[in-house]
Design an enzyme around this catalytic site. Structure first.
Site, PDB file in Angstrom:
ATOM      1  N   HIS A 161       0.467   4.613   4.426  1.00  0.00           N
ATOM      2  CA  HIS A 161      -0.143   5.223   3.246  1.00  0.00           C
ATOM      3  C   HIS A 161       0.351   6.653   3.045  1.00  0.00           C
ATOM      4  O   HIS A 161       0.760   7.041   1.941  1.00  0.00           O
ATOM      5  CB  HIS A 161      -1.664   5.207   3.370  1.00  0.00           C
ATOM      6  CG  HIS A 161      -2.245   3.829   3.304  1.00  0.00           C
ATOM      7  ND1 HIS A 161      -3.600   3.582   3.362  1.00  0.00           N
ATOM      8  CD2 HIS A 161      -1.665   2.612   3.190  1.00  0.00           C
ATOM      9  CE1 HIS A 161      -3.813   2.277   3.290  1.00  0.00           C
ATOM     10  NE2 HIS A 161      -2.654   1.678   3.184  1.00  0.00           N
TER      11      HIS A 161
ATOM     12  N   SER B 241       0.815  -1.217   0.000  1.00  0.00           N
ATOM     13  CA  SER B 241       0.000   0.000   0.000  1.00  0.00           C
ATOM     14  C   SER B 241       0.846   1.263   0.000  1.00  0.00           C
ATOM     15  O   SER B 241       0.532   2.232  -0.703  1.00  0.00           O
ATOM     16  CB  SER B 241      -0.937   0.012   1.208  1.00  0.00           C
ATOM     17  OG  SER B 241      -1.804  -1.091   1.173  1.00  0.00           O
TER      18      SER B 241
END
Length: 520
Positions: A344, A293
């Site tokens: 993230h 991610s």
């Protein structure tokens, strides 16, 4: 019609395309009707130009209605809720009959009233007012000097220059958007799928021990020297859904970034973003983590850098769609449980910085790239220094708590108290766990006021830490404050409903109240 009108037609077209960012939607075969658009500005009007002698007002009216009908089709194709069309007629003379009222007000397409046509006439004696109206409609100055006569070669040269400029502009933009075919995107997809099946065959991708064994991000192990865990988590995934979502995202985002930046630059952006995502997770995440991610968010970051350097092209090609998707993903990351938001955001920043370091193929911004490189190095160094210092403090606290728990198990509360008290005095920011075990030791030694003070500190650090409420209820009972004890015990039981010790304390307090025992 003479060459002057042809010159005006192509001179206007050249100005719209070269100076004001318009693009050709449609050029009719006779090359006397041209439609232009400006996609990056949703409020900019569509421009339609017609090179034709207008003899009668009725013919003008029919053409205005045709323009509105065609404009409505364009509106639906580009997905606008409303569309303004600036309809420019270039004619040697104005119509011989009354025509002014036909262009005095915009014509609104009757089906839906969503497309509006503002018509302007450029004809002998009407040039300056016409240029003024065009400038007003598009919000930019459109004026150029005119001679009385032009040769056919003048018109042809200007037409060629206009079309060549438009074609070159399209080719340049296509070259920016398509440097090469993706390669490493597919390599990374194959790697993460292969690693997933390897994990499944050797303990399971959701098994914590298996994840740790094959490289998941674990603070304590990184602090112990296993620095490779800043990159290996990028290739690990926890469960099939996690793998499927990241693989799909990598396919769409990775191929786009690799086409724009090229293979080598994409490789650097993806891996650098993966590392910065892991660094952010190392600093802010309390649990082990794994997944691509952070690197995938790095692709978002690289595309945002593309938007900063080429704002018009970005707006026209991906723009708000990309920002909307990014926003939705960030909201989901923030609100959903079990998602490493730090990774993230770290990957997003890393992708932007990495794109600034490598810039674009065949384009150099040496000073800017050097500044991005220096900034990236400083940020990573500072983040790592802070992270290792923070983890070292956490590990020291864990060691103290473990040692204190050993003393408690031996009922050696005095040694436990001195150990914890010394740590509290020298540590900058003890956590709620230290305060709770210290309060427990103090409670066991009848130091109830000190225990209460430390439990209240624990709650101020984490208002959802159930053990703090449990021990505070015990202190309240010692103070004969049964009502407050009930409140705190019920809070503890609500936060940890599976803990029977908490529910047993609640039942005990209810029994005290039912028999009339206790104080307040």
């Amino acid at each position: 019609m003479n060459n002057k009108e042809g010159y005006i037609f192509w001179r206007l077209a050249y100005s719209f395309i070269s100076d004001h960012g318009y693009r050709i939607i449609q050029l009719f075969e006779n090359q006397k009707e041209l439609w232009l658009e400006k996609l990056e500005n949703k409020k900019a009007p569509i421009i339609r130009m017609l090179l034709q002698d207008l003899d009668w007002g009725n013919a003008m009216q029919r053409d205005i209605e045709f323009t509105a009908s065609n404009g409505e089709r364009v509106r639906k194709q580009i997905g606008r809720t409303e569309l303004n069309v600036v309809n420019i007629y270039i004619s040697q003379f104005p119509p011989v009959d009354e025509y002014e009222y036909r262009i005095a007000k915009p014509f609104v397409y009757p089906e839906g009233n969503k497309t509006m046509v503002s018509s302007i006439l450029l004809a002998k004696g009407e040039y300056d007012p016409g240029f003024d109206r065009i400038s007003e409609r598009i919000g930019a100055e459109i004026h150029f000097s005119l001679n009385e006569d032009y040769s056919e070669q003048d018109v042809e040269s200007l037409k060629k220059a206009t079309l060549d400029f438009a074609i070159k502009k399209v080719k340049t933009e296509r070259a920016i958007l398509s440097t090469g075919n993706p390669f490493f995107t597919y390599v990374f997809i194959v790697i993460q799928v292969a690693v997933f099946f390897w994990l499944e065959l050797h303990g399971g991708s959701t098994n914590t021990s298996t994840l740790i064994k094959y490289g998941a991000m674990v603070k304590q192990l990184i602090n112990g020297g296993e620095w490779w865990r800043f990159i290996t988590p990028v290739f690990l995934h926890i469960g099939f859904v996690h793998l499927a979502m990241n693989t799909l995202a990598l396919y769409f985002l990775g191929t786009t970034v690799e086409r724009i930046f090229g293979k080598g630059r994409f490789l650097f952006i993806y891996l650098f973003a993966g590392v910065t995502g892991c660094i952010a997770s190392f600093i802010f995440s309390a649990t082990i983590s794994a997944g691509a991610s952070g690197a995938i968010y790095g692709c978002f970051g690289a595309l945002l850098y593309f938007g900063v350097i080429y704002p018009k092209l970005f707006s026209r090609t991906m723009g708000m769609n990309l920002i909307f998707i990014l926003g939705i993903n960030l909201v989901i990351s923030y609100t959903a449980s079990g998602i490493d938001m730090a990774a993230h955001l770290g990957g997003l920043a890393g992708g932007f910085l990495a794109a600034g370091i490598v810039h674009f193929p065949k384009k150099k911004r040496l000073i800017g790239q050097m500044l991005f490189l220096i900034a990236s190095g400083a940020i990573c160094w500072g983040a790592l220094s802070y992270g290792f210092h923070s983890v070292a403090k956490t590990l020291e606290e864990q060691s103290v708590i473990i040692k204190a728990q050993e003393y408690v198990n031996q009922e050696d509360y005095q040694h436990a108290y001195h150990l914890l008290k010394n740590f509290e005095e020298k540590a900058a920011n003890p956590t709620e766990k230290t305060y709770v075990i210290l309060a427990f030791v103090e409670y066991k030694q009848d130091m109830f006021s000190n225990a209460k003070k430390h439990l209240q500190k624990a709650i101020s650090l984490d208002e959802n830490f159930a053990p703090a409420y449990y021990y505070l209820a015990l202190v309240n009972l010692n103070e004969d404050n049964v009502n407050q004890a009930k409140i705190n015990a019920e809070k503890a039981a609500k936060l940890s409903p599976d803990d029977k010790g908490f529910s047993n304390l609640v039942n005990y307090i209810h029994q005290l109240q039912s028999t009339g025992e206790g104080g307040e």
